[in-house]
Design an enzyme around this catalytic site. Sequence first.
Site, PDB file in Angstrom:
ATOM      1  N   HIS A  82      -6.838  23.670  60.168  1.00  0.00           N
ATOM      2  CA  HIS A  82      -5.767  24.461  60.770  1.00  0.00           C
ATOM      3  C   HIS A  82      -5.354  25.593  59.844  1.00  0.00           C
ATOM      4  O   HIS A  82      -5.659  25.596  58.645  1.00  0.00           O
ATOM      5  CB  HIS A  82      -4.548  23.570  61.064  1.00  0.00           C
ATOM      6  CG  HIS A  82      -3.931  22.994  59.826  1.00  0.00           C
ATOM      7  ND1 HIS A  82      -4.413  21.849  59.228  1.00  0.00           N
ATOM      8  CD2 HIS A  82      -2.901  23.413  59.061  1.00  0.00           C
ATOM      9  CE1 HIS A  82      -3.694  21.575  58.160  1.00  0.00           C
ATOM     10  NE2 HIS A  82      -2.763  22.524  58.014  1.00  0.00           N
TER      11      HIS A  82
ATOM     12  N   HIS B  27      -0.936  20.252  62.068  1.00  0.00           N
ATOM     13  CA  HIS B  27      -1.602  20.233  60.767  1.00  0.00           C
ATOM     14  C   HIS B  27      -2.696  19.167  60.718  1.00  0.00           C
ATOM     15  O   HIS B  27      -3.166  18.812  59.638  1.00  0.00           O
ATOM     16  CB  HIS B  27      -0.565  20.000  59.663  1.00  0.00           C
ATOM     17  CG  HIS B  27       0.487  21.056  59.626  1.00  0.00           C
ATOM     18  ND1 HIS B  27       0.365  22.218  58.898  1.00  0.00           N
ATOM     19  CD2 HIS B  27       1.669  21.154  60.287  1.00  0.00           C
ATOM     20  CE1 HIS B  27       1.435  22.970  59.085  1.00  0.00           C
ATOM     21  NE2 HIS B  27       2.229  22.346  59.931  1.00  0.00           N
TER      22      HIS B  27
ATOM     23  N   ASP C 147      -2.037  27.604  58.393  1.00  0.00           N
ATOM     24  CA  ASP C 147      -0.591  27.599  58.215  1.00  0.00           C
ATOM     25  C   ASP C 147      -0.049  29.019  58.319  1.00  0.00           C
ATOM     26  O   ASP C 147      -0.586  29.943  57.688  1.00  0.00           O
ATOM     27  CB  ASP C 147      -0.211  27.043  56.839  1.00  0.00           C
ATOM     28  CG  ASP C 147      -0.364  25.540  56.739  1.00  0.00           C
ATOM     29  OD1 ASP C 147      -0.486  24.890  57.787  1.00  0.00           O
ATOM     30  OD2 ASP C 147      -0.357  25.028  55.608  1.00  0.00           O
TER      31      ASP C 147
ATOM     32  N   HIS D  81       5.826  28.222  58.274  1.00  0.00           N
ATOM     33  CA  HIS D  81       5.658  26.844  57.804  1.00  0.00           C
ATOM     34  C   HIS D  81       6.278  26.648  56.425  1.00  0.00           C
ATOM     35  O   HIS D  81       6.742  25.561  56.091  1.00  0.00           O
ATOM     36  CB  HIS D  81       4.174  26.499  57.769  1.00  0.00           C
ATOM     37  CG  HIS D  81       3.831  25.173  57.179  1.00  0.00           C
ATOM     38  ND1 HIS D  81       4.365  23.986  57.623  1.00  0.00           N
ATOM     39  CD2 HIS D  81       2.976  24.840  56.153  1.00  0.00           C
ATOM     40  CE1 HIS D  81       3.861  22.974  56.918  1.00  0.00           C
ATOM     41  NE2 HIS D  81       3.039  23.469  56.011  1.00  0.00           N
TER      42      HIS D  81
END
Length: 257
Positions: free
Chosen positions: A71, A67, A73, A77
């Site tokens: 980035h 992270h 997710d 996550h």
Amino acid sequence: MRIIDLSSPIDAAGWEPDPITHEIMTPAEGARHMSEEMREHFGLEFDPADLPGGELLSLDTLTLTSHTGTHVDAPSHYGSVGSYGTPRHIDQMPLDWFLRPAVVLDVTDVGTGVIGADRVEAELRRIGFQPQPLDIVLLHTGASRHAGTPEYFTDFAGLDGPAVDFLLDLGVRVIGTDAWSLDAPFGHMIERYQETGDKSVLWPAHFAGRRREYCQIERLTALGSLERPYGFRVACFPVKIAGAGAGWTRAVALVDE
């Protein structure tokens, strides 16, 4: 076509709650390292002095979280169980989610706190745009001006649960922000929870991903440099990390001229 970089760097010199370690092996050190590795793993002897200048290749070793920097997710996550089934990891996500027409919503007036569904709807009306299924929606909060400082992790605005659901109802599956998180800052959420006792104010944007499958792009930058709010595509393919809840991306806007 112009390519506009929307990615923040992975920079060990910047402030991070989880510090980055960046060790650089010089080309001369790389030559000695290669010689040792060849001897240990392949039984080959090679004198680094035979190389031009005694140098081979540099090598960077980094310790960081998935992270850090810009980035994407993945659903995994957000939690280990989703109401739609088992949440997928970043290496399992469909690539066609990450090269799509995009729209950037200017919510810089919100400051620090929560962006509600009404604010998202109002901005879409202002610019005269309706996202289509699989369009990428980007939030220009202005938070990227604090990148590399402690304020980047405390002074920004994030979506509430109804705002995320509003976008997902339109068929959006990737939502991006120039802030550290798609949720409001920790302090803001916890203060609201302590005042109200309402657990729905805790990480609502992330926890929405337990109900409905979608991805976030966090820590974008330069959203204010886009000359128009739509009429461009975004490419944000995540690095393919097996079994990971996120992957770094070099996100860019592709603007046809």
